[in-house]
Design a protein around this motif. Structure first.
Motif, short mmCIF file in Angstrom:
data_model
loop_
_atom_site.label_atom_id
_atom_site.label_comp_id
_atom_site.label_asym_id
_atom_site.label_seq_id
_atom_site.Cartn_x
_atom_site.Cartn_y
_atom_site.Cartn_z
N ALA A 69 2.23 12.94 6.07
CA ALA A 69 2.24 11.73 5.24
C ALA A 69 0.94 10.95 5.38
O ALA A 69 0.40 10.43 4.39
CB ALA A 69 3.43 10.85 5.61
N ARG A 73 -1.77 10.22 2.45
CA ARG A 73 -2.09 8.82 2.13
C ARG A 73 -3.58 8.54 2.25
O ARG A 73 -4.18 7.92 1.35
CB ARG A 73 -1.29 7.90 3.07
CG ARG A 73 -1.62 6.42 2.92
CD ARG A 73 -1.21 5.89 1.56
NE ARG A 73 -1.50 4.47 1.43
CZ ARG A 73 -2.67 3.99 1.04
NH1 ARG A 73 -3.67 4.83 0.74
NH2 ARG A 73 -2.86 2.69 0.93
N PHE A 74 -4.20 8.98 3.32
CA PHE A 74 -5.56 8.55 3.61
C PHE A 74 -6.64 9.58 3.28
O PHE A 74 -7.81 9.22 3.14
CB PHE A 74 -5.67 8.14 5.09
CG PHE A 74 -4.84 6.95 5.45
CD1 PHE A 74 -5.23 5.68 5.03
CD2 PHE A 74 -3.67 7.09 6.17
CE1 PHE A 74 -4.46 4.57 5.35
CE2 PHE A 74 -2.90 5.98 6.49
CZ PHE A 74 -3.30 4.72 6.08
N GLY A 78 -3.17 9.44 -1.66
CA GLY A 78 -1.81 9.16 -2.12
C GLY A 78 -1.25 10.20 -3.07
O GLY A 78 -0.28 9.93 -3.78
#
Length: 422
Positions: A69, A73-74, A78
């Motif tokens: 995750a 995300r980073f 996303g």
């Protein structure tokens, strides 16, 4: 011949040579990338996870989902976790290139998901990574292959990814062309794609050596009773694959409804329980990872049919839980492993657990039904055993599986051949 016709012929030959050379280069690069991902994920990380105490090993998949995750995300900006469907969806948008910006983040997320024991496979990852390399090459050197082949290098890279991962060059080509559709096969020039697939295969063999996924033991030339059992295995595999596809669709729907932190908590806790349950009959972490460990475990003829059934239920559940927690990976190998367990269960019930052929055709039937890829499933059975006599029982089992699979598929991006745009 006139000067004009000679010039046209020379130009055509030159263009074909350029396509083949570029495809070979893409295939070689993909082979290196996939071999590296394979080594890091399965050898450097997953093997170490399996050496942990049971409670730590059971907690590892939850940590993998959390790390995945963070990567999405980073690093991936996303992006959603889909990998194989990203390739399939891109093929149905001929004017839209594959989005390469999430590629590094998704690959890191897949390594974390699978390396820490999440029940997804590297097949979809290899397909996506190869497609990404091919798509990148198209943006740089696509002018040399002509407008008619704007997706050729992407398909060639995808084929090379499958070929390198499983050492199956023919399956790589057929799967890359067949998987975009629920019915039909892509209409691309197969020669450059085959060259790329061979290049990826030879690179992997050069680093890892030639090997077969299945060690064949027992009878391989089936009599009429064996062929009837092959039909039964195909029917069961198709029915279970049908349920598996529905379960995956429900998992994706859940992923859209609830916040990630809730899904991570629930999926991680449930995966912890799955590993603990599996340890009651498979003590060395065979439930973890791509499904290759479960295949190796299932082929041991000493395991009882009840344990095989338990592993099948837990593997399917673990795959759905990993997907609902936004794990990144494919379902190619999980499909094969589930089919192997189906075949091994059925052959064990009738007292033929020591014959590998039934496990192999179960894997082919489940793969062919789940992804709607009958041709790739049959060649997979051939290439992963090195035994041509497996073709006929594999065909029979795959056809039977399609009868009970219905219209379901594990991919949401596949289209009917008549709806194709490329």
């Amino acid at each position: 011949m006139t000067k004009s016709s000679i010039k046209t012929l020379v130009g055509s030959i030159k263009q074909h040579v350029v396509r083949v050379v570029l495809a070979a280069g893409v295939g070689g690069i993909v082979g290196l990338l996939v071999t590296g991902i394979q080594g890091v994920t399965l050898t450097q990380i997953l093997e170490r996870v399996r050496e942990l105490p049971l409670l730590a090993m059971a907690a590892a998949p939850a940590l993998g989902l959390l790390l995945a995750a963070l990567c999405l995300r980073f690093i991936a900006g996303g992006a959603p976790p889909q990998v194989a469907d990203a390739y399939i969806g891109s093929l149905h948008e001929p004017d839209a290139p594959l989005d390469l910006s999430p590629l590094p983040g998704r690959l890191f997320a897949a390594i974390m998901t699978i390396g820490m024991g999440g029940a997804l496979g590297l097949g979809g990852v290899a397909l996506y990574a190869g497609a990404g390399v091919g798509a990148f090459a198209e943006t740089r050197i696509g002018r040399f292959i002509g407008d008619r082949d704007t997706k050729m290098l992407m398909i060639a890279g995808a084929a090379a990814g499958i070929a390198a991962l499983f050492q199956t060059p023919i399956t790589g080509v057929i799967f890359a062309l067949e998987v975009p559709y629920t019915k039909g096969v892509g209409r691309q020039n197969p020669i450059p794609i085959l060259v790329a697939s061979l290049a990826g295969y030879f690179v992997n063999v050069g680093f890892r050596g030639q090997s077969y996924l299945f060690d064949v033991i027992g009878e391989t030339n089936l009599n009429w009773r064996g062929l009837l059992l092959a039909i039964a295995i195909g029917l069961i595999a198709g029915a279970v694959a049908h349920s598996f596809a529905i379960l995956l669709r429900i998992s994706r729907q859940i992923a859209c409804r609830y916040p990630l932190w809730i899904r991570l908590l629930i999926s991680g806790t449930a995966l912890f329980g799955v590993v603990i349950l599996a340890a009651t009959f498979a003590k060395d972490g065979e439930i973890l990872g791509t499904g290759l460990l479960a295949i190796e475990w299932a082929l041991d003829p000493t395991h009882a049919a009840g344990a095989i059934a338990g592993m099948l239920i837990l593997r399917i559940s673990a795959t759905a839980l990993t997907l609902s927690g936004d794990g990144v990976g494919g379902v190619f190998t999980p499909l094969v492993s589930a089919g192997v367990l189906v075949g091994r269960f059925a052959s064990g019930v009738v007292g033929r657990a020591d014959e590998t052929v039934f496990a192999v055709i179960g894997g082919a039937a489940f793969l062919g039904a789940g992804y709607r890829v009958p041709f790739a499933a049959v060649t997979f059975a051939l290439e992963t055993t090195g035994r041509p006599e497996f073709i006929i029982p594999a065909i029979i089992a795959v056809l039977a599986a399609h009868l009970t699979m219905g219209s379901q598929s594990v991919s949401e991006e596949q289209r009917n051949d008549l709806e194709a745009t490329w």
